[in-house]
Design a protein around this motif. Structure first.
Motif, PDB file in Angstrom:
ATOM      1  N   MET A  24     -35.923  -4.841 -11.196  1.00 44.00           N
ATOM      2  CA  MET A  24     -35.114  -5.931 -11.884  1.00 44.00           C
ATOM      3  C   MET A  24     -35.672  -6.108 -13.219  1.00 44.00           C
ATOM      4  SD  MET A  24     -34.724  -9.384 -10.043  1.00 44.00           S
ATOM      5  CE  MET A  24     -33.602 -10.669 -10.736  1.00 44.00           C
ATOM      6  N   LEU A  71     -28.957  -7.477 -14.688  1.00 40.48           N
ATOM      7  CA  LEU A  71     -28.576  -6.601 -13.631  1.00 40.48           C
ATOM      8  C   LEU A  71     -29.674  -5.514 -13.151  1.00 40.48           C
ATOM      9  CD1 LEU A  71     -24.877  -6.012 -14.746  1.00 40.48           C
ATOM     10  CD2 LEU A  71     -25.696  -7.481 -12.934  1.00 40.48           C
ATOM     11  N   LYS A  72     -29.690  -5.150 -12.230  1.00 43.23           N
ATOM     12  CA  LYS A  72     -30.765  -4.305 -11.689  1.00 43.23           C
ATOM     13  C   LYS A  72     -30.804  -2.671 -11.852  1.00 43.23           C
ATOM     14  CE  LYS A  72     -31.334  -7.520  -7.626  1.00 43.23           C
ATOM     15  NZ  LYS A  72     -31.089  -7.667  -6.351  1.00 43.23           N
ATOM     16  N   LEU A 105     -27.333  -7.442 -19.432  1.00 46.52           N
ATOM     17  CA  LEU A 105     -26.568  -8.306 -18.709  1.00 46.52           C
ATOM     18  C   LEU A 105     -25.307  -7.767 -18.326  1.00 46.52           C
ATOM     19  CD1 LEU A 105     -27.081 -11.641 -20.275  1.00 46.52           C
ATOM     20  CD2 LEU A 105     -28.145 -11.088 -18.151  1.00 46.52           C
ATOM     21  N   LEU A 107     -29.158 -15.923 -15.979  1.00 50.70           N
ATOM     22  CA  LEU A 107     -30.342 -16.146 -15.373  1.00 50.70           C
ATOM     23  C   LEU A 107     -30.647 -14.851 -14.530  1.00 50.70           C
ATOM     24  CD1 LEU A 107     -30.287 -19.506 -14.195  1.00 50.70           C
ATOM     25  CD2 LEU A 107     -31.474 -18.822 -16.145  1.00 50.70           C
ATOM     26  N   ASN A 108     -29.912 -13.901 -14.415  1.00 49.06           N
ATOM     27  CA  ASN A 108     -29.961 -12.910 -13.434  1.00 49.06           C
ATOM     28  C   ASN A 108     -29.455 -11.487 -14.005  1.00 49.06           C
ATOM     29  OD1 ASN A 108     -30.625 -14.130 -10.857  1.00 49.06           O
ATOM     30  ND2 ASN A 108     -29.084 -15.240 -11.344  1.00 49.06           N
ATOM     31  N   ARG A 145     -24.988 -18.179 -14.264  1.00 54.05           N
ATOM     32  CA  ARG A 145     -25.983 -17.431 -13.653  1.00 54.05           C
ATOM     33  C   ARG A 145     -26.124 -16.104 -13.946  1.00 54.05           C
ATOM     34  NH1 ARG A 145     -23.089 -20.964  -9.753  1.00 54.05           N
ATOM     35  NH2 ARG A 145     -21.156 -19.444  -9.617  1.00 54.05           N
ATOM     36  N   TYR A 146     -25.197 -15.589 -14.635  1.00 53.97           N
ATOM     37  CA  TYR A 146     -25.244 -14.176 -15.172  1.00 53.97           C
ATOM     38  C   TYR A 146     -26.453 -14.033 -16.197  1.00 53.97           C
ATOM     39  CZ  TYR A 146     -20.426 -12.854 -13.651  1.00 53.97           C
ATOM     40  OH  TYR A 146     -19.523 -12.247 -12.870  1.00 53.97           O
TER      41      TYR A 146
END
Length: 448
Positions: free
Chosen positions: A1, A46-47, A289, A43-44, A40-41
């Protein structure tokens, strides 16, 4: 991640609602939940490369399809309230639900308002289900990559299983018969309430992705390509890199190879070092992202994370000086590098909170340790140009932002990146240009 922390988000103005905030820049949504989906994108990240490509493909499709949504903030707010109406008594089946409605005199004149709310909401939900199904089916039929839209289509098929297509069409375009109205009110608010909420969530995702696609078109951005670590030795290459928040920005090229994965940027204040480093960090961040980036071309490996130190503040509450805050920040970076190998590290004016000798030695020692870490990229800026003579040129790329002078001793900041080491010392020049010493001298003269 992909790892990113609060300091880095702050350095990049990632989640600010200001004119130069990235969240604000990419937010062209029409719903409140769509806006927070974009948030939210951010803050997170992609993996995987696959997840990135899936989001890229969806944004590209929505940009080219020029999708026009049949919903807005007010409709979705009303529908959310409809789903949140007081819980209905449990009904084993539609028939008992129907009898309960009649016995409660639900459709009397006294309940006209709530009856109108139910009628309108049932109609709009049916319309949105039809719209979403047709949009996603049309995207998939194009025979081109549409990324995450494929998954959305499968989700919608699953969520709408058991709904009659002809009845949905009828209640979305015609005056609804009483029996049909009660039937679908029962389905939407009871049997399939969670499924309807999940359909709304997909609509919010589409709202977010479409908003990103608008920025992509308006600013003529591009999507980066990713390669695996064991492929080329070019770790990061960005051509035509520019800052999103500067009018008529100067474009620069960045190329980081594995054998020279440390990039040392010199130059005086005002030459644009911090802005350039922030722009590089922004591109790396947006790429992970699945967003478009401000450049004409970008090729990169997939990194484990990004940590920056650009606008590090003193911690007055904890009683930490600026230098001690820098020390703690470097400690966190070191701990992260011990766990994650493929990092992008950006240090702007490293150790500026201490004296010249300490800053010189600390920066040099830091670079020497970074030389042993060939899977990460290190961007370091400094006004201590003397460091360049002690740095291993085989492992470190030396660059600076060019300035130009004329006969009148005026200086022009070109913001153009070139190889080498900055020669200019602008501190005294700025003091003299602003006539600070002359002002102080005249004050002293009057005092005598």
């Amino acid at each position: 991640m992909f790892l990113i922390d609060q300091q880095t988000l702050s350095d990049l103005n990632a989640i600010e609602r200001s004119d130069n905030g990235l969240w604000n820049f990419f937010d062209h949504t029409v719903t409140v939940e769509g806006r927070y989906t974009v948030y939210r994108y951010f803050l997170n990240p992609l993996k995987s490369i696959e997840e990135i490509r899936n989001r890229q493909e969806a944004i590209i499709y929505l940009a080219e399809a020029d999708v026009d949504f049949p919903f807005d903030k007010f409709m979705m707010d009303d529908l959310e309230r409809y789903l949140s109406l007081p819980n209905e008594p449990y009904s084993e089946n539609y028939f008992s639900y129907y009898l309960e409605k009649l016995s409660a005199n639900m459709f009397s004149l006294s309940n006209k308002r709530i009856r109108q709310t139910i009628r309108r909401s049932v109609c709009e939900i049916a319309m949105l289900i039809r719209y979403l199904s047709e949009l996603l089916e049309s995207a998939v039929r194009q025979g081109r990559p549409v990324g995450v839209l494929n998954q959305f289509r499968e989700d919608v098929l699953r969520l709408t299983e058991g709904l009659d297509v002809d009845e949905l069409k009828k209640i979305s375009i015609e005056d609804i018969p009483l029996t049909l109205l009660i039937k679908y009110d029962y389905k939407f608010r009871n049997l399939k309430k969670n499924q309807v909420k999940s359909i709304f969530a997909i609509l919010y995702e589409l709202d977010a992705l479409r908003g990103i696609s608008i920025s992509f078109i308006q600013r003529q951005m591009i999507f980066p390509t990713f390669h695996h670590e064991n492929e080329p030795d070019m770790m990061l290459q960005i051509e035509g890199l520019y800052n999103l928040f500067i009018d008529n920005p100067i474009k620069n090229d960045i190329a980081i190879r594995r054998e020279k994965n440390i990039w040392f940027l010199t130059g005086a204040n005002m030459t644009g070092k911090s802005t350039l480093l922030k722009t590089v960090g922004t591109c790396v961040y947006l790429a992970h992202l699945g967003f478009p980036v401000p450049a004409s071309r970008m090729n990169t490996q997939f990194f484990d994370g990004l940590l920056t130190t650009i606008n590090l503040a003193d911690d007055i509450i904890a009683g930490h000086s600026h230098f001690f805050s820098e020390v703690l920040r470097i400690k966190k970076i070191a701990n992260t590098l011990s766990e994650k190998q493929r990092m992008v590290i950006i240090l702007d004016e490293a150790f500026k909170g201490t004296n010249y000798n300490d800053a010189y030695q600390a920066t040099l020692t830091l670079i020497e340790h970074f030389e042993n870490m060939k899977s990460s990229i290190f961007f370091i800026s400094s006004h201590i140009t003397e460091l360049s003579s002690a740095i291993d040129k085989d492992r470190v790329e030396l660059s600076y932002l060019k300035t130009e002078t004329n006969d009148e001793s005026n200086i022009k900041f070109t913001y153009q990146l070139v190889s080498g080491v900055a020669e200019e010392k602008l501190g005294m020049w700025l003091l003299q240009r602003e006539k600070i010493f002359e002002t102080l001298k005249s004050i002293g003269t009057r005092g005598n």
